[in-house]
Design a protein around this motif. Structure first.
Motif, PDB file in Angstrom:
ATOM      1  N   ALA A 268       0.726  -1.379  -0.193  1.00 26.07           N
ATOM      2  CA  ALA A 268       0.078  -0.048   0.010  1.00 26.07           C
ATOM      3  C   ALA A 268       0.863   1.255   0.137  1.00 26.07           C
ATOM      4  O   ALA A 268       0.252   2.389  -0.536  1.00 26.07           O
ATOM      5  N   ASP A 269       2.270   1.267   0.456  1.00 26.11           N
ATOM      6  CA  ASP A 269       2.964   2.299   0.638  1.00 26.11           C
ATOM      7  C   ASP A 269       3.565   2.791  -0.754  1.00 26.11           C
ATOM      8  O   ASP A 269       3.806   3.910  -1.201  1.00 26.11           O
ATOM      9  N   ASP A 270       3.311   1.760  -2.047  1.00 27.74           N
ATOM     10  CA  ASP A 270       3.669   2.063  -3.409  1.00 27.74           C
ATOM     11  C   ASP A 270       2.604   3.208  -3.860  1.00 27.74           C
ATOM     12  O   ASP A 270       2.932   3.857  -4.628  1.00 27.74           O
ATOM     13  N   LEU A 271       1.377   3.537  -3.278  1.00 30.89           N
ATOM     14  CA  LEU A 271       0.399   4.250  -3.577  1.00 30.89           C
ATOM     15  C   LEU A 271       0.317   5.515  -3.110  1.00 30.89           C
ATOM     16  O   LEU A 271       0.275   5.990  -1.899  1.00 30.89           O
ATOM     17  N   TYR A 272       1.184   6.439  -3.947  1.00 33.34           N
ATOM     18  CA  TYR A 272       1.807   7.777  -3.311  1.00 33.34           C
ATOM     19  C   TYR A 272       0.338   8.746  -3.363  1.00 33.34           C
ATOM     20  O   TYR A 272       0.574   9.875  -3.051  1.00 33.34           O
ATOM     21  N   LEU A 273      -0.764   8.103  -3.726  1.00 33.51           N
ATOM     22  CA  LEU A 273      -1.924   9.033  -3.677  1.00 33.51           C
ATOM     23  C   LEU A 273      -3.053   7.988  -2.851  1.00 33.51           C
ATOM     24  O   LEU A 273      -3.407   6.809  -3.368  1.00 33.51           O
ATOM     25  N   PRO A 274      -3.833   8.510  -2.012  1.00 34.09           N
ATOM     26  CA  PRO A 274      -4.711   7.925  -1.256  1.00 34.09           C
ATOM     27  C   PRO A 274      -5.903   7.474  -2.488  1.00 34.09           C
ATOM     28  O   PRO A 274      -6.203   8.189  -3.474  1.00 34.09           O
ATOM     29  N   PRO A 275      -6.559   6.247  -2.281  1.00 36.42           N
ATOM     30  CA  PRO A 275      -7.496   5.669  -3.191  1.00 36.42           C
ATOM     31  C   PRO A 275      -8.718   6.637  -3.486  1.00 36.42           C
ATOM     32  O   PRO A 275      -9.020   6.917  -4.858  1.00 36.42           O
ATOM     33  N   GLU A 276      -8.986   7.480  -2.591  1.00 41.24           N
ATOM     34  CA  GLU A 276     -10.156   8.509  -2.776  1.00 41.24           C
ATOM     35  C   GLU A 276      -9.754   9.574  -3.684  1.00 41.24           C
ATOM     36  O   GLU A 276     -10.788  10.405  -4.248  1.00 41.24           O
ATOM     37  N   GLN A 277      -8.452   9.816  -3.961  1.00 39.37           N
ATOM     38  CA  GLN A 277      -7.970  10.838  -4.779  1.00 39.37           C
ATOM     39  C   GLN A 277      -7.962  10.684  -6.218  1.00 39.37           C
ATOM     40  O   GLN A 277      -7.797  11.438  -6.959  1.00 39.37           O
ATOM     41  N   PHE A 278      -8.175   9.145  -6.652  1.00 43.90           N
ATOM     42  CA  PHE A 278      -8.041   8.880  -7.919  1.00 43.90           C
ATOM     43  C   PHE A 278      -9.308   7.788  -8.161  1.00 43.90           C
ATOM     44  O   PHE A 278      -9.715   8.002  -9.481  1.00 43.90           O
ATOM     45  N   ILE A 279      -9.966   7.227  -7.625  1.00 48.13           N
ATOM     46  CA  ILE A 279     -10.775   6.046  -7.980  1.00 48.13           C
ATOM     47  C   ILE A 279     -12.173   7.171  -8.134  1.00 48.13           C
ATOM     48  O   ILE A 279     -12.504   7.905  -7.500  1.00 48.13           O
ATOM     49  N   GLY A 280     -12.690   6.863  -9.406  1.00 47.48           N
ATOM     50  CA  GLY A 280     -13.809   7.588 -10.087  1.00 47.48           C
ATOM     51  C   GLY A 280     -13.202   8.649 -10.874  1.00 47.48           C
ATOM     52  O   GLY A 280     -14.187   9.317 -11.422  1.00 47.48           O
ATOM     53  N   LYS A 281     -12.187   9.054 -10.962  1.00 42.99           N
ATOM     54  CA  LYS A 281     -11.674  10.344 -11.498  1.00 42.99           C
ATOM     55  C   LYS A 281     -10.856   9.771 -12.744  1.00 42.99           C
ATOM     56  O   LYS A 281     -10.217   8.659 -13.076  1.00 42.99           O
ATOM     57  N   ARG A 282     -10.886  11.018 -13.964  1.00 47.78           N
ATOM     58  CA  ARG A 282     -10.091  10.540 -15.055  1.00 47.78           C
ATOM     59  C   ARG A 282      -8.714  10.961 -14.868  1.00 47.78           C
ATOM     60  O   ARG A 282      -8.250  11.653 -13.909  1.00 47.78           O
ATOM     61  N   VAL A 283      -7.817  10.342 -15.768  1.00 40.71           N
ATOM     62  CA  VAL A 283      -6.374  10.584 -15.915  1.00 40.71           C
ATOM     63  C   VAL A 283      -6.157  12.065 -15.646  1.00 40.71           C
ATOM     64  O   VAL A 283      -5.267  12.490 -14.795  1.00 40.71           O
ATOM     65  N   ASN A 284      -6.741  12.841 -16.363  1.00 38.96           N
ATOM     66  CA  ASN A 284      -6.418  14.315 -16.331  1.00 38.96           C
ATOM     67  C   ASN A 284      -6.621  15.116 -15.306  1.00 38.96           C
ATOM     68  O   ASN A 284      -6.266  16.159 -14.956  1.00 38.96           O
ATOM     69  N   ASP A 285      -7.459  14.289 -14.192  1.00 34.14           N
ATOM     70  CA  ASP A 285      -7.851  15.118 -12.949  1.00 34.14           C
ATOM     71  C   ASP A 285      -6.783  14.611 -11.885  1.00 34.14           C
ATOM     72  O   ASP A 285      -6.612  15.343 -10.758  1.00 34.14           O
TER      73      ASP A 285
END
Length: 789
Positions: A268-285
């Motif tokens: 989980a430390d490899d995820l430098y962003l918390p899931p809530e900051q990218f799940i459901g969002k587009r790559v350009n967000d």
């Protein structure tokens, strides 16, 4: 046996004549095994009338130490039969040392490569596609050793690739070569145990300075486990999560619009962003614009063409660190799958290897290789645009003295400070490089297209450098001073070859050294002639030593009563074509090249043989012979032992040998000078300080030196009758020497008025053309009974 071979082995020539070569030279090897001369390849070749070249042999010196050499034996034939042989040996110590350093460098590279869990290789495209390098991962990954595979073009393991996958491999190779680009290709191989393994190969084709393909460097990884996991992810969303735990990559599932649906992270430390900051969002967000645009393009491509896209990115992660990632995007079932691998460590390893190849490890400046690469590019641009460039080549004056006296650590820190000062004047488009030792080069990429203006610009730049480097350096309590000797050449003027351009600047720098150091010289074609002439003179001087072209002349030293008390020994060179070569034309050359060491030894030997000749015949037993000792000869570590050995060999009386040293020898290392003088003084050798008054005269060291005589330089003597200042200086020197209980010799006495002045001031001994020019030995002998009045 020539003298060079005798010196190489530590013998005198006479000791080697008549001794069987095998018993003296290679009687055993360094590991202790005996040498069987009955089966010597050299003797066998000679008996057959054949020449033989051996690249690595071991000789033994007289003191028991070994010497690595190469040799060539050439038989001497008479009526078709071998009567003997001429054997030429060459000391290969330096070559072996260089080879050892190269092997160590290769070992470092191989050690680094073994830590990467894949096959690393290099293919040389300009050498019949030969495989230059493999690490040791071939067998662990394929089950085969290299010697079990038959060569197949460049890559001996290509035969393991399944036939259906080979065309894509070839296509990727050709595309990378043609486009000078990265390639990545996946394929299957058949392992030795019969299983099918999935491999991922990534590489880059490199081109030389002419744009021709040069080599391919590649890395091959076993991705079988990842492929299995990927297949299971596509087949079952439930089952794949358990299998994905074995995959070190991050995996993201996205829809066709580039929206994040899910993810998998081994840690989980490899995820430098918390899931809530990218799940459901587009790559350009989520990502910066450049990265988001590239990922969106990859997603579109894999959907439209069903291709796999791979890119490497550098990005800033939280906490400000820089991280390298490789992102692979491919189609899944009704979704897009993106694999992300952290390749930071691999990238750092690649950067370290590149840094070592192109940068100086001490100063961080570009090295010779990178300088030549950039010079080649700048030269091509100058030719295309009609501009001029400049090379400024500098060498630090007397750096060796600082290095030798204070140690290499101080010397290294001085070089680092020099590098930092040079960087203060660096323009963005220019390059500063350290070539070796204390040599630096500045490449000015563009100056004026007018030669005169370009010269002025380069001169101005060099003046700023000289001023900066001449300021004091403060290192560990030492206030150090050094100045640069600078050579400059403009290009393209004559040659358009980068090595020649660099050599021209080097020649100009050397001329600045010759002219007195701390100077700037522009390259002129005549300088090349001077270098060629110097090399020719050096070659002739080496021949002169071997062919007995050197000879001695003797200039008498006359006492107050008109009798001759001794002579100064002066070196002459009788060249078979050039005639008598003046000492001023070759003594400095001998000093610079180190030839002064064997020449000085020869002069000492000849002088002592003359002294012994006088003693044996009962003539002139109290006469002295004064021999000049050069700075390099005196500083040699074996100088004292050399003088003792010559005196013992000849049997000459040490009290009749007088060594003349200059003030320059003294000031370089006063303590070492005093120690050597005292050691020789203890056995009776006398010392005279030559050219007194022209150097760094100081009573602080003069009173400490175990001297017998002071020699007043002829520059003062020649004007004592007309110049009141010179007369005062000479009178002062004589008075000072009398108080120090030193004998005074006046050099360069040429007139009656000069002699009369010196006699009135109580000078004890005189030397000069008023009495006699330097004479060959036989003529000097006939002069000994003469009295001058």
């Amino acid at each position: 046996v020539n003298p060079a071979a005798a010196r190489m082995l530590g013998y005198e020539v006479d000791e080697l004549i008549g001794i069987p070569m095998h018993s003296t030279i290679h009687h055993s090897y360094p590991d202790g095994s005996r040498y069987d001369h009955n089966h010597c390849p050299m003797y066998s070749s000679i008996d057959k009338g054949l020449s033989r070249h051996v690249d690595n042999e071991v000789l033994w010196r007289k003191d028991g130490t070994s010497l690595p050499v190469s040799y060539i034996s050439t038989p001497i034939l008479h009526n078709g039969r071998a009567q003997g042989a001429v054997v030429t040996f060459r000391d290969i110590t330096e070559r072996l040392t260089a080879e050892k350093a190269l092997k160590q460098s290769e070992l470092d590279y191989r050690t680094l490569s073994q830590n990467i869990p894949g096959i690393i290789y290099r293919i040389m495209l300009q050498e019949n596609n030969c495989m230059q390098f493999f690490n040791d991962m071939l067998e662990p990954m394929t089950g085969y050793r290299v010697d079990e595979l038959e060569p197949c073009e460049a890559r001996c393991f290509e035969q393991l690739i399944l036939p259906d996958d080979r065309p894509e491999v070839h296509r990727q190779y050709r595309s990378a070569i043609d486009n000078n680009s990265l390639f990545e290709v996946e394929y299957r191989i058949k392992h030795k145990n019969g299983t099918i393994r999935h491999f991922l190969e990534r590489g880059r084709a490199s081109h030389d300075s002419h744009g021709q393909p040069y080599h391919i460097d590649g890395l091959i990884l076993d991705i079988t486990e990842r492929k299995v996991a990927e297949q299971q992810v596509i087949q079952s969303n439930e089952y794949h999560r358990a299998l994905l735990k074995a995959i070190p990559d991050l995996m993201f599932m996205l829809d066709r619009e580039g929206r994040f649906l899910d993810y998998h992270a081994y840690d989980a430390d490899d995820l430098y962003l918390p899931p809530e900051q990218f799940i459901g969002k587009r790559v350009n967000d989520v990502f910066p614009p450049d990265l988001a645009e590239a990922l969106a393009a990859d997603i579109s491509q894999v959907i439209d063409r069903n291709e796999v896209c791979m890119h490497e990115f550098e990005l800033e992660v939280p906490a400000g660190a820089r991280q390298y990632e490789r992102r692979t995007v491919k189609c899944g079932e009704n979704q897009v799958i993106m694999f992300v691998r952290n390749i930071t460590e691999r990238k750092k390893a690649e950067q370290r290897l590149e840094y070592q190849a192109f940068f100086d490890l001490l100063t961080g400046l570009p090295n010779r290789q990178l300088l030549l690469n950039r010079l080649s590019q700048v030269l091509a641009r100058c030719i295309r645009r009609g501009h001029l460039g400049a090379i400024i080549y500098l060498d630090l004056d007397r750096f060796k003295t600082i290095n030798d006296s204070l140690g290499h650590d101080i010397g290294d820190r001085l070089l680092i400070q020099v590098a930092r000062r040079l960087e203060q004047h660096l323009r963005q488009e220019d390059t500063i490089a350290r070539l070796s030792g204390d040599e630096f080069v500045i490449l000015l990429s563009e100056v004026s297209d007018d030669p005169e203006t370009a010269r002025n610009q380069a001169r101005s730049y060099a003046d700023k450098i000289s001023d900066t480097l001449s300021r004091p350096y403060h290192i560990e309590g030492h206030n150090l001073h050094t100045t640069p000797s600078i050579g400059i050449t403009l290009f393209p003027m004559g040659s358009n070859d980068v090595d020649t351009i660099l050599r021209e600047a080097d020649i100009a720098m050397y001329r600045a050294k010759q002219q007195g150091r701390n100077l700037t010289q522009f390259y002129l074609p005549s300088m090349q002639f001077a270098v060629d002439e110097r090399l020719s003179l050096e070659t002739h001087l080496r021949d002169a030593i071997r062919n007995d072209q050197l000879l001695l002349h003797f200039q008498p030293q006359v006492q107050v009563d008109g009798s001759i008390s001794g002579a100064e020994v002066l070196l002459r060179w009788q060249h078979p074509e050039r005639g008598m070569v003046p000492p001023g034309n070759f003594i400095t050359l001998a000093e610079d090249t180190g030839l002064i060491i064997p020449i000085g030894e020869w002069v000492l030997l000849q002088a002592c043989q003359r002294l012994k000749e006088w003693e044996t015949t009962g003539q002139r037993q109290q006469h002295t012979l004064a021999v000049n000792v050069s700075p390099r000869q005196f500083r040699h570590t074996n100088f004292v032992e050399q003088v003792k050995a010559i005196l013992e060999e000849t049997g000459a009386a040490p009290s009749c040998l007088e060594l003349e040293i200059t003030e320059g020898i003294v000031v370089e290392d006063v303590e070492d000078t005093i120690e050597k003088m005292r050691t020789l003084r203890a056995i009776g050798v006398r010392f005279a300080l030559d050219d007194f008054g022209t150097g760094y005269s100081s009573l602080s060291y003069l009173k400490r030196l175990p001297l017998d005589k002071l020699k007043i330089d002829k520059a003062f003597v020649s004007d004592i009758a007309s110049d009141a200042n010179d007369a005062t200086i000479v009178e002062t020197i004589i008075a000072m020497a009398r108080h120090l209980e030193l004998h005074v010799v006046a050099e360069g006495v040429e007139t009656e008025a000069e002699l009369q002045f010196l006699q009135e001031k109580n000078c004890q001994t005189y030397q000069g053309y008023y009495f006699s020019k330097p004479l060959p030995w036989d003529e000097y002998q006939r002069l000994l009974d003469k009295k001058f009045h």
